[in-house]
Design a protein around this motif. Structure first.
Motif, PDB file in Angstrom:
ATOM      1  N   MET A 138       0.826  -1.204   0.000  1.00 11.47           N
ATOM      2  CA  MET A 138       0.000   0.000   0.000  1.00 11.47           C
ATOM      3  C   MET A 138       0.864   1.259   0.000  1.00 11.47           C
ATOM      4  SD  MET A 138      -2.169   1.478   3.069  1.00 11.47           S
ATOM      5  CE  MET A 138      -2.768   3.121   2.918  1.00 11.47           C
ATOM      6  N   THR A 139       0.389   2.284  -0.682  1.00 14.07           N
ATOM      7  CA  THR A 139       1.018   3.607  -0.598  1.00 14.07           C
ATOM      8  C   THR A 139      -0.040   4.597  -0.142  1.00 14.07           C
ATOM      9  OG1 THR A 139       0.586   3.996  -2.938  1.00 14.07           O
ATOM     10  CG2 THR A 139       2.779   3.198  -2.360  1.00 14.07           C
ATOM     11  N   PHE A 140       0.355   5.540   0.674  1.00 18.04           N
ATOM     12  CA  PHE A 140      -0.574   6.527   1.203  1.00 18.04           C
ATOM     13  C   PHE A 140      -0.849   7.591   0.149  1.00 18.04           C
ATOM     14  CE2 PHE A 140       1.593   4.819   4.978  1.00 18.04           C
ATOM     15  CZ  PHE A 140       0.496   4.288   5.623  1.00 18.04           C
ATOM     16  N   GLU A 141      -2.054   8.116   0.173  1.00 13.46           N
ATOM     17  CA  GLU A 141      -2.473   9.062  -0.864  1.00 13.46           C
ATOM     18  C   GLU A 141      -1.989  10.480  -0.617  1.00 13.46           C
ATOM     19  OE1 GLU A 141      -6.682   8.793  -1.297  1.00 13.46           O
ATOM     20  OE2 GLU A 141      -6.611   6.661  -1.792  1.00 13.46           O
ATOM     21  N   ARG A 142      -2.133  10.992   0.556  1.00  5.23           N
ATOM     22  CA  ARG A 142      -1.855  12.409   0.812  1.00  5.23           C
ATOM     23  C   ARG A 142      -0.546  12.666   1.545  1.00  5.23           C
ATOM     24  NH1 ARG A 142      -6.947  11.166   0.899  1.00  5.23           N
ATOM     25  NH2 ARG A 142      -7.089  10.398   3.010  1.00  5.23           N
ATOM     26  N   TYR A 143       0.046  11.606   2.081  1.00  7.50           N
ATOM     27  CA  TYR A 143       1.223  11.792   2.930  1.00  7.50           C
ATOM     28  C   TYR A 143       2.276  10.726   2.641  1.00  7.50           C
ATOM     29  CZ  TYR A 143      -2.211  14.509   5.529  1.00  7.50           C
ATOM     30  OH  TYR A 143      -3.177  15.407   5.876  1.00  7.50           O
ATOM     31  N   ARG A 144       3.482  11.036   3.056  1.00  5.36           N
ATOM     32  CA  ARG A 144       4.575  10.058   3.037  1.00  5.36           C
ATOM     33  C   ARG A 144       5.169  10.044   4.428  1.00  5.36           C
ATOM     34  NH1 ARG A 144      10.136   9.129   1.913  1.00  5.36           N
ATOM     35  NH2 ARG A 144      10.701  11.308   1.795  1.00  5.36           N
ATOM     36  N   LEU A 145       5.180   8.852   5.034  1.00  3.95           N
ATOM     37  CA  LEU A 145       5.734   8.698   6.376  1.00  3.95           C
ATOM     38  C   LEU A 145       7.248   8.578   6.290  1.00  3.95           C
ATOM     39  CD1 LEU A 145       3.202   6.087   7.810  1.00  3.95           C
ATOM     40  CD2 LEU A 145       3.095   8.571   7.936  1.00  3.95           C
ATOM     41  N   VAL A 146       7.938   9.334   7.131  1.00  2.00           N
ATOM     42  CA  VAL A 146       9.404   9.297   7.163  1.00  2.00           C
ATOM     43  C   VAL A 146       9.842   8.950   8.584  1.00  2.00           C
ATOM     44  CG1 VAL A 146      11.533  10.559   6.700  1.00  2.00           C
ATOM     45  CG2 VAL A 146       9.464  11.093   5.385  1.00  2.00           C
ATOM     46  N   PRO A 147       9.984   7.623   8.857  1.00  2.00           N
ATOM     47  CA  PRO A 147      10.431   7.229  10.196  1.00  2.00           C
ATOM     48  C   PRO A 147      11.885   7.630  10.395  1.00  2.00           C
ATOM     49  CG  PRO A 147       9.810   5.307   8.870  1.00  2.00           C
ATOM     50  CD  PRO A 147       9.728   6.499   7.998  1.00  2.00           C
ATOM     51  N   TYR A 148      12.119   8.360  11.444  1.00  2.00           N
ATOM     52  CA  TYR A 148      13.475   8.837  11.721  1.00  2.00           C
ATOM     53  C   TYR A 148      13.669   8.906  13.234  1.00  2.00           C
ATOM     54  CZ  TYR A 148      17.784  11.277  10.548  1.00  2.00           C
ATOM     55  OH  TYR A 148      19.102  11.611  10.384  1.00  2.00           O
ATOM     56  N   GLY A 149      13.316   7.791  13.905  1.00  2.00           N
ATOM     57  CA  GLY A 149      13.475   7.724  15.358  1.00  2.00           C
ATOM     58  C   GLY A 149      12.630   8.764  16.057  1.00  2.00           C
ATOM     59  N   ASN A 150      13.228   9.441  17.031  1.00  2.14           N
ATOM     60  CA  ASN A 150      12.472  10.436  17.787  1.00  2.14           C
ATOM     61  C   ASN A 150      12.359  11.778  17.056  1.00  2.14           C
ATOM     62  OD1 ASN A 150      15.070  11.298  18.050  1.00  2.14           O
ATOM     63  ND2 ASN A 150      15.024  11.525  20.268  1.00  2.14           N
ATOM     64  N   GLN A 151      12.777  11.828  15.816  1.00  2.72           N
ATOM     65  CA  GLN A 151      12.659  13.037  14.987  1.00  2.72           C
ATOM     66  C   GLN A 151      11.879  12.738  13.707  1.00  2.72           C
ATOM     67  OE1 GLN A 151      14.179  16.220  15.774  1.00  2.72           O
ATOM     68  NE2 GLN A 151      14.275  15.230  17.762  1.00  2.72           N
ATOM     69  N   SER A 152      10.939  11.789  13.768  1.00  4.44           N
ATOM     70  CA  SER A 152      10.180  11.373  12.586  1.00  4.44           C
ATOM     71  C   SER A 152       9.300  12.503  12.068  1.00  4.44           C
ATOM     72  CB  SER A 152       9.318  10.158  12.924  1.00  4.44           C
ATOM     73  OG  SER A 152      10.126   9.065  13.240  1.00  4.44           O
ATOM     74  N   ILE A 153       9.041  12.449  10.765  1.00  2.95           N
ATOM     75  CA  ILE A 153       8.234  13.493  10.120  1.00  2.95           C
ATOM     76  C   ILE A 153       7.231  12.848   9.170  1.00  2.95           C
ATOM     77  CG2 ILE A 153      10.000  15.292  10.284  1.00  2.95           C
ATOM     78  CD1 ILE A 153      10.632  14.750   7.311  1.00  2.95           C
ATOM     79  N   ILE A 154       6.261  13.659   8.760  1.00  3.61           N
ATOM     80  CA  ILE A 154       5.298  13.269   7.739  1.00  3.61           C
ATOM     81  C   ILE A 154       5.355  14.344   6.663  1.00  3.61           C
ATOM     82  CG2 ILE A 154       2.872  12.850   7.208  1.00  3.61           C
ATOM     83  CD1 ILE A 154       2.508  11.895  10.076  1.00  3.61           C
ATOM     84  N   GLU A 155       5.614  13.923   5.428  1.00 12.36           N
ATOM     85  CA  GLU A 155       5.645  14.860   4.308  1.00 12.36           C
ATOM     86  C   GLU A 155       4.269  14.916   3.666  1.00 12.36           C
ATOM     87  OE1 GLU A 155       8.693  13.558   1.639  1.00 12.36           O
ATOM     88  OE2 GLU A 155      10.308  14.273   2.935  1.00 12.36           O
ATOM     89  N   VAL A 156       3.811  16.139   3.395  1.00 12.28           N
ATOM     90  CA  VAL A 156       2.525  16.343   2.737  1.00 12.28           C
ATOM     91  C   VAL A 156       2.765  16.267   1.236  1.00 12.28           C
ATOM     92  CG1 VAL A 156       0.572  17.915   2.457  1.00 12.28           C
ATOM     93  CG2 VAL A 156       1.789  17.818   4.640  1.00 12.28           C
ATOM     94  N   LEU A 157       1.953  15.478   0.524  1.00 14.12           N
ATOM     95  CA  LEU A 157       2.153  15.252  -0.909  1.00 14.12           C
ATOM     96  C   LEU A 157       1.219  16.120  -1.748  1.00 14.12           C
ATOM     97  CD1 LEU A 157       2.403  11.350  -0.909  1.00 14.12           C
ATOM     98  CD2 LEU A 157       4.271  13.004  -0.883  1.00 14.12           C
ATOM     99  N   ASP A 158       1.129  17.402  -1.446  1.00 14.70           N
ATOM    100  CA  ASP A 158       0.242  18.280  -2.214  1.00 14.70           C
ATOM    101  C   ASP A 158       1.009  19.147  -3.209  1.00 14.70           C
ATOM    102  OD1 ASP A 158       1.498  20.081  -0.574  1.00 14.70           O
ATOM    103  OD2 ASP A 158      -0.327  20.927   0.291  1.00 14.70           O
ATOM    104  N   GLY A 159       2.221  18.772  -3.524  1.00 12.57           N
ATOM    105  CA  GLY A 159       3.021  19.524  -4.481  1.00 12.57           C
ATOM    106  C   GLY A 159       3.962  20.515  -3.812  1.00 12.57           C
ATOM    107  N   LYS A 160       3.575  21.019  -2.655  1.00 15.23           N
ATOM    108  CA  LYS A 160       4.442  21.942  -1.905  1.00 15.23           C
ATOM    109  C   LYS A 160       5.334  21.119  -0.987  1.00 15.23           C
ATOM    110  CE  LYS A 160       0.642  25.200  -1.835  1.00 15.23           C
ATOM    111  NZ  LYS A 160      -0.415  25.734  -1.025  1.00 15.23           N
ATOM    112  N   LYS A 161       6.466  21.651  -0.667  1.00 15.63           N
ATOM    113  CA  LYS A 161       7.419  20.955   0.213  1.00 15.63           C
ATOM    114  C   LYS A 161       7.042  21.265   1.664  1.00 15.63           C
ATOM    115  CE  LYS A 161      11.423  18.758   0.644  1.00 15.63           C
ATOM    116  NZ  LYS A 161      11.566  17.371   0.402  1.00 15.63           N
TER     117      LYS A 161
END
Length: 190
Positions: free
Chosen positions: A102-125
């Protein structure tokens, strides 16, 4: 004749020694095969997700690998522990999604330990930090809240994917609606 008889007995003894050696080797290989077959069976029964991510609870808090995911005024939990728990949680969801194709539609999960982030996939960074440090950082708190809502959205997407692909045989126990999670007895905001 006597020399031939001695040679015969020597050859016979050597042949019997070789037969015993081959029998020992065969028995050794049989035991090794049995041992490795048992090990393979044990490993096949091992669920790597359960072995890697221990989900449980500690009082009021859900835990992942012993890290508490939440805090109360009466039970202050350090932000470093909560951030590490979020890191494990995002890693688990990302792993499960990859394993199910499965791939997520609106987001990309970026596991990075205690500094994890979620990238929004709406064209903007746009990056949503799924970690928080205590202090008076108003914008950080809003982004952290948005990251938790984005995580719930990804969890809802995964839930829908699993329920659809299992044809109703598997269902998660709670409903997810935007920033709320619960059941018919009530909903709680993340």
């Amino acid at each position: 004749l006597k020399r031939e008889e001695e040679e015969y007995w020597r050859d016979l003894n050597e042949h019997q020694r070789q037969m015993l050696q081959f029998a020992d080797d065969q028995l050794s290989v049989t035991y090794q095969l049995q041992y490795y077959s048992e090990q393979l069976e044990r490993l096949n029964k091992t669920n790597i997700i359960n072995a890697t991510f221990h989900i449980w609870h500690n009082g009021y808090f859900g835990t992942i690998n012993g890290l508490r995911l939440g805090r109360l005024q009466s039970v202050p939990v350090e932000w470093s522990e909560i951030n590490a728990a979020w890191g494990q949680t995002i890693f688990l969801l990302n792993t499960l999604a990859r394993m199910s194709g499965m791939t997520f539609e609106r987001y990309r999960l970026v596991p990075y330990g205690n500094q994890s982030i979620i990238e929004v996939l709406d064209g903007k960074k746009k990056v949503l930090p799924l970690h928080y440090t205590s202090g008076l950082r108003l914008f950080q708190e809003a982004k952290f809240d948005s990251a938790m809502v984005a995580f719930l959205d990804c969890l809802q997407q995964f839930k829908s994917h699993i329920e659809t692909s299992s044809k109703g045989e598997f269902a998660l126990p709670y409903k997810i609606e935007k920033d709320r999670i619960g059941d018919d007895n009530g909903y709680f905001s993340i």
